[in-house]
Write an enzyme that holds these catalytic residues in place. Structure first.
Site, PDB file in Angstrom:
ATOM      1  N   ASP A   1      -8.866  -5.635   6.714  1.00 27.07           N
ATOM      2  CA  ASP A   1      -9.467  -6.656   5.515  1.00 27.07           C
ATOM      3  C   ASP A   1     -10.006  -7.638   6.437  1.00 27.07           C
ATOM      4  O   ASP A   1     -11.090  -8.349   5.861  1.00 27.07           O
ATOM      5  CB  ASP A   1      -8.198  -6.775   4.788  1.00 27.07           C
ATOM      6  CG  ASP A   1      -7.728  -6.265   4.422  1.00 27.07           C
ATOM      7  OD1 ASP A   1      -8.688  -5.655   3.381  1.00 27.07           O
ATOM      8  OD2 ASP A   1      -6.677  -6.256   3.642  1.00 27.07           O
TER       9      ASP A   1
ATOM     10  N   GLU B   1      -6.310 -12.711   7.252  1.00 27.42           N
ATOM     11  CA  GLU B   1      -6.702 -10.893   6.738  1.00 27.42           C
ATOM     12  C   GLU B   1      -8.384 -11.724   5.933  1.00 27.42           C
ATOM     13  O   GLU B   1      -8.357 -10.628   5.203  1.00 27.42           O
ATOM     14  CB  GLU B   1      -6.115  -9.629   6.178  1.00 27.42           C
ATOM     15  CG  GLU B   1      -5.321 -10.098   5.325  1.00 27.42           C
ATOM     16  CD  GLU B   1      -4.268  -9.222   4.266  1.00 27.42           C
ATOM     17  OE1 GLU B   1      -4.526  -7.650   5.403  1.00 27.42           O
ATOM     18  OE2 GLU B   1      -3.197  -9.321   4.025  1.00 27.42           O
TER      19      GLU B   1
ATOM     20  N   ARG C   1       6.407  -5.877   3.932  1.00 28.47           N
ATOM     21  CA  ARG C   1       6.015  -6.578   3.039  1.00 28.47           C
ATOM     22  C   ARG C   1       5.449  -6.867   1.602  1.00 28.47           C
ATOM     23  O   ARG C   1       5.262  -5.523   1.279  1.00 28.47           O
ATOM     24  CB  ARG C   1       4.393  -5.804   3.525  1.00 28.47           C
ATOM     25  CG  ARG C   1       3.232  -6.380   2.906  1.00 28.47           C
ATOM     26  CD  ARG C   1       2.006  -6.057   3.772  1.00 28.47           C
ATOM     27  NE  ARG C   1       1.633  -5.092   3.934  1.00 28.47           N
ATOM     28  CZ  ARG C   1       0.631  -3.985   4.418  1.00 28.47           C
ATOM     29  NH1 ARG C   1       0.115  -4.830   5.279  1.00 28.47           N
ATOM     30  NH2 ARG C   1       0.384  -2.912   4.064  1.00 28.47           N
TER      31      ARG C   1
ATOM     32  N   HIS D   1       0.691  -1.273  -0.369  1.00 29.35           N
ATOM     33  CA  HIS D   1      -0.342  -0.438   0.064  1.00 29.35           C
ATOM     34  C   HIS D   1       0.893   0.851  -0.349  1.00 29.35           C
ATOM     35  O   HIS D   1       0.664   2.421   0.972  1.00 29.35           O
ATOM     36  CB  HIS D   1      -0.688  -0.199   1.345  1.00 29.35           C
ATOM     37  CG  HIS D   1      -1.820  -0.725   1.681  1.00 29.35           C
ATOM     38  ND1 HIS D   1      -3.038  -1.441   0.085  1.00 29.35           N
ATOM     39  CD2 HIS D   1      -2.485  -2.082   1.939  1.00 29.35           C
ATOM     40  CE1 HIS D   1      -4.032  -2.483   0.551  1.00 29.35           C
ATOM     41  NE2 HIS D   1      -3.349  -2.738   1.724  1.00 29.35           N
TER      42      HIS D   1
ATOM     43  N   ASP E   1      16.596 -11.124  -2.217  1.00 25.97           N
ATOM     44  CA  ASP E   1      18.639 -10.329  -2.889  1.00 25.97           C
ATOM     45  C   ASP E   1      18.320  -8.857  -2.405  1.00 25.97           C
ATOM     46  O   ASP E   1      20.133  -9.348  -2.001  1.00 25.97           O
ATOM     47  CB  ASP E   1      17.964 -10.671  -4.299  1.00 25.97           C
ATOM     48  CG  ASP E   1      18.325 -12.113  -4.683  1.00 25.97           C
ATOM     49  OD1 ASP E   1      18.970 -13.110  -3.578  1.00 25.97           O
ATOM     50  OD2 ASP E   1      17.993 -12.326  -5.781  1.00 25.97           O
TER      51      ASP E   1
END
Length: 253
Positions: A172, A146, A68, A43, A82
């Site tokens: 959510d 969620e 996230r 987000h 990585d």
């Protein structure tokens, strides 16, 4: 003791969310006393090149950098790892198969199926052996619970080897039940009780995101038994302080 060990032992850790992508804000947050910081790609407008810069700032400040990701995408997860992330937080993990996919994307064979690259995490090719030994033992996978389907499958999700903790996403979760934002609705209360019950019987660290930048809310969640707590996010810390102080000035207080 590192974050992985604290998660294993269900020792309380408190982190926060980075959404602005600003290096100075991230450095300030990294020096504020958090145990970890998560760069949010779900987000926010942060791209992967900036994610690597923010990971570097967080890790050089001596705390754990997590990311996230926007989805349970093995290619994206590989690239984030990585970059040098210590672990990932994966949204909408609703089944055991979802959890297995996330773990597999983080770990090298034979534990997982992640492809091998020579980027920042591997010392740009100079420290591959060290990283190979580290990643399958110490990298972190957090799943987000969620959706009502995830609540139904919670035991199976948390039984996956390599899942270190979970986050409850209250907004959510409530939306998946048709009552978005209604946290006092009986459906949501029932789901949260079920999650708490499963968490008590499971070695995986239970987590939740406390959105308001108010320490009292964090203390409540600690009393409820949560051990992996995300405390607000960068924009809310900044915005709430500005608003509150300006209100006081205008009100003569």
């Amino acid at each position: 003791m590192g974050l992985k060990d604290k998660l294993r032992k269900k020792i309380l850790t408190i982190g926060s969310w980075i959404t602005t992508g600003d290096c100075a804000v991230t450095e300030i947050m990294a020096k504020a006393g958090f145990d970890w910081l998560t760069v949010d790609m779900e987000h926010s407008a942060i791209d992967i090149s900036r994610v690597q810069d923010l990971i570097r700032i967080i890790s050089l400040s001596g705390i754990s950098p997590l990311v996230r990701v926007g989805s349970n995408d093995s290619n994206l997860i590989k690239r984030i790892m990585d970059c040098g992330a210590h672990g990932i937080i994966v949204p909408m993990v609703n089944t055991r198969e979802d959890a297995l996919m996330a773990v597999s994307a983080v770990k090298y064979p034979p534990v997982g199926a992640r492809g091998v690259g020579l980027a920042r995490a591997q010392g740009y090719g100079l420290e591959f052996d060290r990283y190979r030994n580290w990643v399958n033992k110490e990298s972190i996978v957090i799943v987000q619970i969620e959706h009502k389907e995830a609540v139904d499958n919670l035991e199976e999700i948390l039984s996956v080897d390599g899942v270190d903790g979970f986050f409850v996403g209250p907004f959510d979760l409530s939306a998946s039940m048709g009552v978005p934002g209604e946290f006092s609705h009986p459906k949501v209360i029932s789901a949260m009780r079920r999650i708490a019950g499963v968490a008590k019987k499971n070695p995986v660290s239970p987590g939740i995101h406390v959105i308001p930048p108010e320490h009292a809310e964090v203390l409540k969640k600690i009393k409820e038994g949560y051990k992996f707590i995300a405390f607000s996010l960068d924009t809310l810390f900044l915005g709430a302080k500005c608003l509150n102080e300006m209100r006081r000035i205008k009100n003569g207080k």
